[in-house]
Design an enzyme around this catalytic site. Structure first.
Site, short mmCIF file in Angstrom:
data_model
loop_
_atom_site.label_atom_id
_atom_site.label_comp_id
_atom_site.label_asym_id
_atom_site.label_seq_id
_atom_site.Cartn_x
_atom_site.Cartn_y
_atom_site.Cartn_z
N THR A 110 -11.62 -14.32 -2.69
CA THR A 110 -11.78 -13.75 -1.35
C THR A 110 -10.43 -13.27 -0.83
OG1 THR A 110 -11.56 -15.99 -0.42
CG2 THR A 110 -13.79 -15.16 -0.85
N TYR A 111 -10.42 -12.77 0.39
CA TYR A 111 -9.24 -12.13 0.98
C TYR A 111 -8.02 -13.06 0.93
CZ TYR A 111 -6.52 -9.26 4.20
OH TYR A 111 -5.55 -8.47 4.77
N PRO A 112 -6.89 -12.59 0.38
CA PRO A 112 -5.76 -13.49 0.12
C PRO A 112 -4.83 -13.75 1.30
CG PRO A 112 -5.27 -11.31 -0.75
CD PRO A 112 -6.68 -11.26 -0.22
N ARG A 113 -4.79 -12.85 2.28
CA ARG A 113 -3.80 -13.00 3.35
C ARG A 113 -4.36 -13.86 4.49
NH1 ARG A 113 -2.84 -8.48 0.60
NH2 ARG A 113 -0.67 -7.78 0.35
N HIS A 151 -9.67 -14.91 8.85
CA HIS A 151 -10.24 -15.03 7.51
C HIS A 151 -10.29 -16.50 7.11
CE1 HIS A 151 -9.84 -10.68 6.97
NE2 HIS A 151 -8.63 -10.80 7.48
#
Length: 422
Positions: free
Chosen positions: A22-25, A74
């Site tokens: 999933t989104y890393p940041r 996130h």
């Protein structure tokens, strides 16, 4: 694993683009309630894809990782179901290592509790009181998976302190024991250790947080998307350097970095000021604060600092002016000067740097001298005689070519007589 923060972020970005994570940041460590129903399926898919999980009973308690209040933009980084249909062995080593780590953390986070019985004993001898503790594992739980994952690592972390604690023999209240031996050990407290990349990133998350409002969404220095880049820039411009001590890589301030902090006003050094700015930027994003008011506040602060700031004595000694110019920067045209670790563009915002300990040169047992750097900057190429071959153990002559594409790292390639290169 030995990756820098920026390398880790780059590997995670690639995994995200391949739809494997999933989104890393993000700096969240929790998932949202709408993911609770699908989580058990994902956990089973992840366990089947990871060799270290083979033969271990897998459990999933979503309640241990679900918390909507602790997820802002996130949720935590987790694998996706895409790993089921992917040949993980074909992934680059760095990406594969990061994916295994993410999978291990997910499986451990939702796994069964690690249960142990702890015994604490108080004893008295010659008028002095002594204490001893011991623990016995009742159920290994998630630590079995964690141990199996750690066994797959080349550079295994030091043993857990909990594992080192031994169980105590059966004791009864009021029981008398014979003293076999006694000794006094003198020691000194150790100073705080230097930051590593992971400890500094953790410190950046919470820096100045104690002075922020309770409901502030953004605290600390930077964001998950920018913290790795901040560290890399500090290293590139020569304010911080990486230094390997035993197995750990520490971040050490350079002479230039220490000098800069010496002359900067304390207000600018304060992490709480930067954290407050981050909070206000978030408020602007929500439409709760006007950007003009924020900029006016900064302008007023700068005017006050300029008016009241006193000149630092002996400031010239802190910043030696004489640094040898070895050539012209291929990116911005500014002067490239020599520092301890390499040759960097004197324009701090540029980021161009050629490091003396570059793997490209050290593998060939060659030194990046000022003369070699000057030739590369002037002509883009230079002769490199007597290169060592790691495959054959022999030496060869070649031409090294500066192949800079403007990215984070400067690349090189070799050319040989007849136009062949590698």
């Amino acid at each position: 694993m030995g990756f820098t923060a920026q390398q880790t972020l780059d590997y995670l970005q690639s995994l995200y683009e391949k739809k494997l994570t999933t989104y890393p940041r993000t700096d969240s460590r929790y998932l949202t309630s709408d993911m609770a129903d699908s989580l058990p399926v994902l956990v089973n898919v992840t366990a089947k894809a990871m060799p270290f999980a083979a033969g271990v009973p897998i459990s999933c308690d979503p309640g241990q990782v679900i918390n909507d209040s602790k997820v802002s933009d996130h949720h935590a980084i987790i694998p996706t179901k895409g790993i089921r249909d992917t040949d993980l062995a074909s992934l680059p080593a760095g990406e594969r290592s990061l994916l295994s780590l993410i999978a291990a953390r997910l499986l451990c986070a939702v796994g069964q509790p690690h249960a142990f019985a702890e015994t604490s004993v108080s004893m008295e001898c010659a008028g002095y009181k002594f204490k001893a503790k011991g623990r016995a594992v009742l159920h290994s739980g998630w630590k079995e998976l964690d141990g199996r994952y750690r066994e797959t690592l080349k550079n295994k972390p030091e043993a857990d302190r909990e594992k080192e604690e031994k169980s105590l023999p059966l004791l009864e209240e009021g029981q008398e024991l014979e003293v076999i031996s006694a000794s006094v050990k003198e020691g000194k407290t150790s100073p705080p250790g230097h930051f590593t990349e992971d400890t500094l990133l953790s410190a950046m998350e919470t820096a100045g947080a104690g002075e922020m409002p309770e409901d502030a969404e953004r605290k600390g220095l930077g964001t998950p998307a920018t913290r790795a880049g901040i560290l890399e820039k500090l290293i590139k411009v020569g304010f911080v350097e990486r230094k390997k001590v035993k197995k750990a890589v520490h971040l050490i301030p350079t002479q230039e970095g220490t000098a800069l902090i010496t002359i900067l006003p304390e207000q600018i050094q304060s992490p709480s000021m930067t954290a407050e700015w981050e909070h206000q930027l978030k408020e602007i994003e929500k439409g709760k604060t006007e950007p003009e008011a924020f900029l006016a506040q900064i302008a007023a602060m700068l005017k006050e600092l300029s008016r009241s700031r006193e000149v630092v004595e002996n400031a010239d000694a802190l910043f030696p002016a004489s640094r040898e110019n070895v050539g012209k920067c291929p990116r911005c045209g500014g002067p490239v000067v020599e520092i301890k670790k390499g040759f960097v563009c004197d324009n701090r915002s540029c980021g161009f740097a050629i490091w003396k300990e570059s793997r490209f040169f050290t593998a060939k047992k060659k030194k990046l001298t000022p003369e070699l750097a000057s030739a590369l900057l002037k002509d883009g190429r230079a002769k490199l005689p007597g290169c060592y071959s790691e495959k054959t153990g022999k030496t060869y002559d070649a031409v090294v070519v500066l192949a800079d594409d403007g990215g984070q790292y400067v690349n090189f390639k070799l050319e040989f007589e007849g136009g062949k290169g590698k």
